[in-house]
Motif scaffolding. Structure first.
Motif, mmCIF file in Angstrom:
data_model
loop_
_atom_site.group_PDB
_atom_site.id
_atom_site.type_symbol
_atom_site.label_atom_id
_atom_site.label_comp_id
_atom_site.label_asym_id
_atom_site.label_seq_id
_atom_site.Cartn_x
_atom_site.Cartn_y
_atom_site.Cartn_z
ATOM 1 N N GLU A 137 0.854 -1.389 0.188
ATOM 2 C CA GLU A 137 -0.079 -0.047 0.088
ATOM 3 C C GLU A 137 0.961 1.202 0.080
ATOM 4 O O GLU A 137 0.585 2.312 -0.652
ATOM 5 N N LEU A 138 2.173 1.231 0.725
ATOM 6 C CA LEU A 138 2.910 2.342 0.775
ATOM 7 C C LEU A 138 3.827 2.758 -0.511
ATOM 8 O O LEU A 138 3.794 3.642 -0.773
ATOM 9 N N ARG A 139 3.852 1.643 -1.050
ATOM 10 C CA ARG A 139 4.700 1.634 -2.395
ATOM 11 C C ARG A 139 3.630 2.137 -3.371
ATOM 12 O O ARG A 139 4.079 3.213 -4.279
ATOM 13 N N GLU A 140 2.388 1.890 -3.468
ATOM 14 C CA GLU A 140 1.542 2.276 -4.418
ATOM 15 C C GLU A 140 1.394 3.869 -4.215
ATOM 16 O O GLU A 140 1.257 4.572 -5.067
ATOM 17 N N HIS A 141 1.045 4.190 -3.136
ATOM 18 C CA HIS A 141 0.918 5.623 -2.488
ATOM 19 C C HIS A 141 2.285 6.618 -3.020
ATOM 20 O O HIS A 141 2.170 7.614 -3.577
ATOM 21 N N LEU A 142 3.580 6.179 -2.774
ATOM 22 C CA LEU A 142 4.513 6.815 -2.917
ATOM 23 C C LEU A 142 4.961 6.878 -4.596
ATOM 24 O O LEU A 142 5.380 7.736 -5.173
ATOM 25 N N LEU A 143 4.282 5.772 -5.443
ATOM 26 C CA LEU A 143 4.673 5.793 -7.056
ATOM 27 C C LEU A 143 3.692 6.988 -7.449
ATOM 28 O O LEU A 143 4.061 7.430 -8.503
#
Length: 224
Positions: A137-143
């Motif tokens: 979830e955090l990776r998708e947010h940062l992308l």
């Protein structure tokens, strides 16, 4: 009537568990001594778990008492749902900056609120990633936001705690939990001087960790 604490409940369950096992041993086995010898490592592990929970609860209580004594407006937040609501509301109301640490964030409403705020306002967003892995979830947010103006992301392989969330109006300090990856206890601090010092603390971390500025940088970090 006095409420039984978690430590006492654990002891009662342990005693009942041991009593049942000994009773079964009398029924089905001829050697109680060998049975107890085989069971001893399990008993020690259970006792270790109980002591760890007890020490953590004592630590949290001490931190709460100290901070509430010296910073009277400090609020102790208990429960994952309460933290979700507080974090989401805090980032929605931020006007100047959002600073946070950790790599396990999974609260989609909270992460989406950060993204929306970045789009609407001229706001700085610092995210210091700890650990060799981050949540999906955090990776998708940062992308969605990495590389944008005012977004500052950095990373260290070190596994560190507690989780911090800071805006110009409020600071949150997450307390460590006995269970890995759980996050359901934190302190909410409105004191301006504390907020400013914690903001400087996060900027130092950003300056001394590996900066990420592109999707390629981010994709090098593993996800859970």
């Amino acid at each position: 009537m006095k409420k039984i604490d978690e430590y006492t409940i654990h002891l009662i369950v342990l005693v009942i568990f041991l009593g049942a096992l000994i009773l079964l041993e009398h029924i089905f086995s001829e050697s109680l001594e060998s049975f107890i010898a085989a069971l001893l490592p399990t008993i020690l592990l259970i006792l270790f778990y109980i002591l760890l929970n007890r020490r953590t609860a004592t630590f949290e209580g001490t931190v709460k008492d100290i901070l509430e004594t010296h910073i009277p407006d400090t609020v102790y937040i208990d429960g994952a749902d309460a933290i979700k609501m507080e974090f989401t509301e805090a980032v929605k109301n931020a006007d100047k900056y959002i600073m946070t640490t950790g790599g396990r964030a999974k609260i989609k409403d909270y992460l989406s609120a950060i993204e929306e705020n970045i789009e609407k306002k001229d706001i700085e967003y610092y995210r210091i990633l700890f650990g060799k892995k981050i949540s999906n979830e955090l990776r998708e947010h940062l992308l969605k936001i990495i590389g944008k103006h005012g977004v500052y992301v950095s990373h260290t392989d070190r596994e560190l705690s507690p989780t911090l969330l800071i805006t110009e109006k409020m600071a949150f300090i997450g307390l460590p939990e006995p269970e890995h990856h759980e996050f359901k206890t934190c302190l909410k601090i409105p004191e301006k001087k504390i907020i400013e010092k914690m903001g400087r603390y996060i900027r130092v971390w950003y300056a001394k960790t590996n900066r990420l500025s592109s999707e390629e940088d981010l994709k090098k970090i593993e996800t859970d």
